[in-house]
Design an enzyme around this catalytic site. Structure first.
Site, PDB file in Angstrom:
ATOM      1  N   TYR A 142      55.117  -8.299  39.028  1.00  0.00           N
ATOM      2  CA  TYR A 142      55.899  -9.218  39.943  1.00  0.00           C
ATOM      3  C   TYR A 142      55.154 -10.403  40.486  1.00  0.00           C
ATOM      4  CZ  TYR A 142      59.272  -5.859  42.022  1.00  0.00           C
ATOM      5  OH  TYR A 142      60.457  -5.270  42.447  1.00  0.00           O
ATOM      6  N   LYS A 192      52.582   4.668  32.857  1.00  0.00           N
ATOM      7  CA  LYS A 192      53.206   4.694  31.442  1.00  0.00           C
ATOM      8  C   LYS A 192      52.188   4.677  30.540  1.00  0.00           C
ATOM      9  CE  LYS A 192      56.826   4.836  28.766  1.00  0.00           C
ATOM     10  NZ  LYS A 192      57.735   6.204  28.352  1.00  0.00           N
ATOM     11  N   ASP A 224      58.980   7.520  33.144  1.00  0.00           N
ATOM     12  CA  ASP A 224      60.451   8.053  32.763  1.00  0.00           C
ATOM     13  C   ASP A 224      60.571   9.679  33.078  1.00  0.00           C
ATOM     14  OD1 ASP A 224      58.258   8.607  31.139  1.00  0.00           O
ATOM     15  OD2 ASP A 224      59.675   8.636  29.151  1.00  0.00           O
ATOM     16  N   ASP A 248      58.916   0.418  43.037  1.00  0.00           N
ATOM     17  CA  ASP A 248      60.522  -0.243  43.568  1.00  0.00           C
ATOM     18  C   ASP A 248      61.657   0.634  42.796  1.00  0.00           C
ATOM     19  OD1 ASP A 248      62.118  -2.203  44.452  1.00  0.00           O
ATOM     20  OD2 ASP A 248      62.430  -3.165  42.495  1.00  0.00           O
ATOM     21  N   ASP A 252      63.878   3.438  45.288  1.00  0.00           N
ATOM     22  CA  ASP A 252      65.324   3.546  45.292  1.00  0.00           C
ATOM     23  C   ASP A 252      66.232   4.911  45.075  1.00  0.00           C
ATOM     24  OD1 ASP A 252      65.451   0.857  46.346  1.00  0.00           O
ATOM     25  OD2 ASP A 252      67.310   0.698  45.182  1.00  0.00           O
TER      26      ASP A 252
HETATM   27  C1  IPM Z   1      62.362  -3.630  47.589  1.00  0.00           C
HETATM   28  C2  IPM Z   1      63.044  -4.782  47.138  1.00  0.00           C
HETATM   29  C3  IPM Z   1      62.471  -6.344  46.940  1.00  0.00           C
HETATM   30  C4  IPM Z   1      61.504  -5.877  45.799  1.00  0.00           C
HETATM   31  C5  IPM Z   1      63.130  -7.374  46.325  1.00  0.00           C
HETATM   32  C6  IPM Z   1      64.370  -7.817  47.481  1.00  0.00           C
HETATM   33  C7  IPM Z   1      62.413  -8.476  46.005  1.00  0.00           C
HETATM   34  O1  IPM Z   1      63.939  -4.401  46.123  1.00  0.00           O
HETATM   35  O2  IPM Z   1      61.570  -4.161  48.720  1.00  0.00           O
HETATM   36  O3  IPM Z   1      62.310  -2.841  47.410  1.00  0.00           O
HETATM   37  O4  IPM Z   1      61.718  -5.645  44.578  1.00  0.00           O
HETATM   38  O5  IPM Z   1      60.107  -5.428  46.156  1.00  0.00           O
HETATM   39 MG    MG Z   2      63.770  -2.319  45.797  1.00  0.00          MG
END
Ligand code: IPM
Ligand code: MG
Length: 359
Positions: A142, A192, A224, A248, A252
């Site tokens: 990042y 990884k 993975d 990240d 999700d």
């Molecule tokens: C998160 C989001 C952010 C990230 C984006 C919006 C920059 O996906 O907070 O998980 O990738 O960190």
């Molecule tokens: Mg995210």
């Protein structure tokens, strides 16, 4: 009267809608505990770009730095997709995380019994899931340099740098082990290391740090495999620690265990008490003003603020219990609605939870 200063950064899309509900709940807590929450609203993301031509103006950073906690909605809107990368809304989020040195991102994925049927996964798989994902937030691909897109030998080439120093790994590892100590003393480090050099160092440092926490049972998993295991048998996990990009993605994915991205809160912490609290979901600009988004992720983020920045552990528990009790009574926003329940909008959900906090 005790008082705390909170910087409110609603951001874009439905961000301000959900933050408003979080504020309702904080005010209910304030009333119950005799604490004064003082808010200062600032702009971030596309909303800031409209006014200042930058998604992260200095006023926003200095307000955040001088407050006790930052409460953020979400940033981003498709209408900014064509802006140059340095002024895109997402850049503001990375910028403020870096500016406040928020290197530790705590993302709990806990399945409420009341919502087991909202998960797309089988009830017996998700019932009882309680995972804490600890994502490193200020390093990795990042922020790594060099990065860019350039023409090399006539070919357009894009590149980023996945990079961690031992100090960066060590400090997030300490947060992870300390968190695991307060939970069930099981920590899984995700990397990884079979392919990436940066992951080999990550693993080496995590093992070094583990010597200081002999009570914690440490395991390692390739990312993975972790992605697969999170769906196959999520209850094997308690605390997970991982780098920025893996965290990240896995967080999700983990949001589908409770069944909606609208349920997962987060806390981004530094070495000081100043933290930033935000739902893990995005800004959902298509839903703005429609009173349909789920404010629970944001309300639970407020609970994390009470706990981690203000030391108000009991109040944090109250907010969680209020959420549970409102769900138990059958109220659902559209994202978690199932037949037979009572459908409510964003503002009603906020009202119900705030009322329950005081009850
Ligand atoms: C998160 C989001 C952010 C990230 C984006 C919006 C920059 O996906 O907070 O998980 O990738 O960190
Ligand atoms: Mg995210």
């Amino acid at each position: 009267m005790k008082s705390f200063n909170i910087t409110l950064l609603g951001g874009d899309g439905t961000g301000p809608d959900v933050v408003a509900e979080g504020v309702k709940v904080l005010n209910a807590v304030g009333q119950k505990y005799g604490v004064d929450f003082v808010y200062e609203e600032e702009l971030i993301g596309g909303a800031a770009y409209e006014q200042y031509k930058t998604p992260l103006p200095d006023v926003t950073v200095s307000a955040a730095k001088s407050s006790d906690a930052v409460f953020l909605g979400a940033v981003g809107d498709w209408k900014y997709d064509t802006l140059p990368p340095e002024v895109r809304p997402e850049r503001a989020l990375l910028g403020i995380r870096k500016a406040l040195n928020l290197f530790a991102n705590l993302r709990p994925a806990k399945v409420f019994e009341e919502l087991v049927s909202s998960s797309p996964l089988k009830p017996e798989l998700v019932s009882g899931v309680d995972i804490m994902i600890i994502r490193e937030l200020t390093g990795d691909v990042y922020f790594g340099q060099p990065k860019g897109v350039e023409v090399r030998d006539g070919i357009r080439t894009g590149f980023n740098n996945m990079i961690y120093t031992e100090d960066e790994v060590r400090r997030i590892a300490h947060v992870a082990f300390k968190t695991a100590m307060k939970r069930s003393k099981k920590l899984c480090s995700v990397d990884k290391a079979n392919v990436l050099d940066v992951s080999r160092l990550w693993r080496e440092i995590v093992i070094e740090v583990s010597k200081e926490y002999p009570e914690v049972e440490l395991s390692h998993m390739y990312v993975d495999n972790a992605a697969m295991q999170l769906i196959r048998a999520p209850k094997q996990f308690d605390t997970i620690v991982t780098g920025n990009i893996f965290g990240d993605i896995l967080s999700d994915e983990a949001s589908m265990l409770p069944g909606s991205l609208g349920l997962l809160p987060s806390a981004s912490l530094s070495d000081s008490a100043l933290g930033m609290y935000e739902p893990i979901h995005g800004s959902a600009p298509d839903l703005k003003g429609k009173n349909t988004v789920n404010p629970i992720a944001t309300i639970l983020s407020a609970a994390m603020m009470l706990k981690y920045s203000f030391g108000m552990d009991q109040a944090a528990c109250d907010v969680e219990s209020a959420v549970k009790s409102v769900l138990k009574s059958g109220y659902r926003t559209p994202d978690i609605y199932v037949d037979g329940m009572q459908k409510v909008g964003t503002t009603q959900m906020g009202d119900l939870i705030a009322k329950e906090v005081i009850a």
